[in-house]
Design a protein around this motif. Structure first.
Motif, PDB file in Angstrom:
ATOM      1  N   LEU A 122       0.850  -1.168   0.000  1.00 38.38           N
ATOM      2  CA  LEU A 122       0.000   0.000   0.000  1.00 38.38           C
ATOM      3  C   LEU A 122       0.891   1.224   0.000  1.00 38.38           C
ATOM      4  O   LEU A 122       1.850   1.295   0.780  1.00 38.38           O
ATOM      5  N   PHE A 123       0.610   2.174  -0.883  1.00 38.88           N
ATOM      6  CA  PHE A 123       1.336   3.432  -0.921  1.00 38.88           C
ATOM      7  C   PHE A 123       0.346   4.576  -0.816  1.00 38.88           C
ATOM      8  O   PHE A 123      -0.755   4.509  -1.362  1.00 38.88           O
ATOM      9  N   SER A 124       0.735   5.640  -0.129  1.00 38.80           N
ATOM     10  CA  SER A 124      -0.117   6.806   0.062  1.00 38.80           C
ATOM     11  C   SER A 124       0.746   8.062  -0.008  1.00 38.80           C
ATOM     12  O   SER A 124       1.911   8.046   0.389  1.00 38.80           O
ATOM     13  N   VAL A 125       0.167   9.149  -0.521  1.00 34.92           N
ATOM     14  CA  VAL A 125       0.856  10.436  -0.591  1.00 34.92           C
ATOM     15  C   VAL A 125       0.038  11.449   0.194  1.00 34.92           C
ATOM     16  O   VAL A 125      -1.165  11.583  -0.019  1.00 34.92           O
ATOM     17  N   SER A 150       4.201   3.949   3.132  1.00 33.37           N
ATOM     18  CA  SER A 150       3.830   2.622   2.658  1.00 33.37           C
ATOM     19  C   SER A 150       3.391   1.765   3.833  1.00 33.37           C
ATOM     20  O   SER A 150       3.738   2.044   4.985  1.00 33.37           O
ATOM     21  N   GLY A 151       2.633   0.744   3.540  1.00 37.19           N
ATOM     22  CA  GLY A 151       2.162  -0.157   4.577  1.00 37.19           C
ATOM     23  C   GLY A 151       1.931  -1.548   4.015  1.00 37.19           C
ATOM     24  O   GLY A 151       1.749  -1.731   2.816  1.00 37.19           O
ATOM     25  N   GLN A 152       1.959  -2.535   4.875  1.00 34.34           N
ATOM     26  CA  GLN A 152       1.705  -3.921   4.495  1.00 34.34           C
ATOM     27  C   GLN A 152       0.202  -4.172   4.416  1.00 34.34           C
ATOM     28  O   GLN A 152      -0.564  -3.662   5.237  1.00 34.34           O
ATOM     29  N   PRO A 183      -0.043  -0.458   9.946  1.00 37.85           N
ATOM     30  CA  PRO A 183       0.238   0.986  10.005  1.00 37.85           C
ATOM     31  C   PRO A 183       1.185   1.445   8.897  1.00 37.85           C
ATOM     32  O   PRO A 183       2.088   0.719   8.488  1.00 37.85           O
ATOM     33  N   LEU A 184       0.940   2.670   8.426  1.00 39.62           N
ATOM     34  CA  LEU A 184       1.797   3.267   7.404  1.00 39.62           C
ATOM     35  C   LEU A 184       3.098   3.762   8.023  1.00 39.62           C
ATOM     36  O   LEU A 184       3.126   4.186   9.174  1.00 39.62           O
ATOM     37  N   VAL A 185       4.175   3.685   7.252  1.00 41.15           N
ATOM     38  CA  VAL A 185       5.468   4.228   7.663  1.00 41.15           C
ATOM     39  C   VAL A 185       5.987   5.113   6.541  1.00 41.15           C
ATOM     40  O   VAL A 185       5.716   4.873   5.369  1.00 41.15           O
ATOM     41  N   LYS A 186       6.729   6.163   6.899  1.00 42.29           N
ATOM     42  CA  LYS A 186       7.300   7.053   5.886  1.00 42.29           C
ATOM     43  C   LYS A 186       8.282   6.275   5.024  1.00 42.29           C
ATOM     44  O   LYS A 186       9.076   5.490   5.521  1.00 42.29           O
ATOM     45  N   THR A 187       8.226   6.510   3.737  1.00 45.19           N
ATOM     46  CA  THR A 187       9.071   5.812   2.769  1.00 45.19           C
ATOM     47  C   THR A 187      10.007   6.811   2.110  1.00 45.19           C
ATOM     48  O   THR A 187       9.585   7.904   1.732  1.00 45.19           O
ATOM     49  N   ARG A 188      11.273   6.451   1.998  1.00 44.45           N
ATOM     50  CA  ARG A 188      12.236   7.303   1.293  1.00 44.45           C
ATOM     51  C   ARG A 188      12.495   6.671  -0.082  1.00 44.45           C
ATOM     52  O   ARG A 188      12.959   5.539  -0.147  1.00 44.45           O
TER      53      ARG A 188
END
Length: 73
Positions: A1-4, A12-14, A62-67
């Motif tokens: 899962l990706f979110s902006v 991103s999240g699982q 839960p979402l985590v910040k993605t670089r």
């Protein structure tokens, strides 16, 4: 899962779920706008076949910040 988010930061999240149970569906009408908007040729014939799913239960973590790309300090 990706979110902006509003600041264009990507998270991103699982996501876990069982396979989608597929079944044949009837498509009485359709639009081709998305093909053309994405630079693809207009479709002038019906689908060869169509399948769908009623869905499955999904577990979202839960979402985590993605670089992505060059790392900035």
């Amino acid at each position: 899962l990706f979110s902006v988010n509003r600041r264009q930061q990507i998270s991103s999240g699982q996501v876990h779920h069982s396979p989608y149970p597929l079944r044949e569906v009837d498509v009485p009408c359709f639009q081709t706008d998305l093909f053309e908007l994405n630079g693809l040729s207009k479709i002038h014939r019906p689908f060869d076949h169509a399948i769908g799913s009623r869905g499955v239960d999904v577990e979202v973590f839960p979402l985590v910040k993605t670089r992505i790309g060059p790392q900035n300090s």
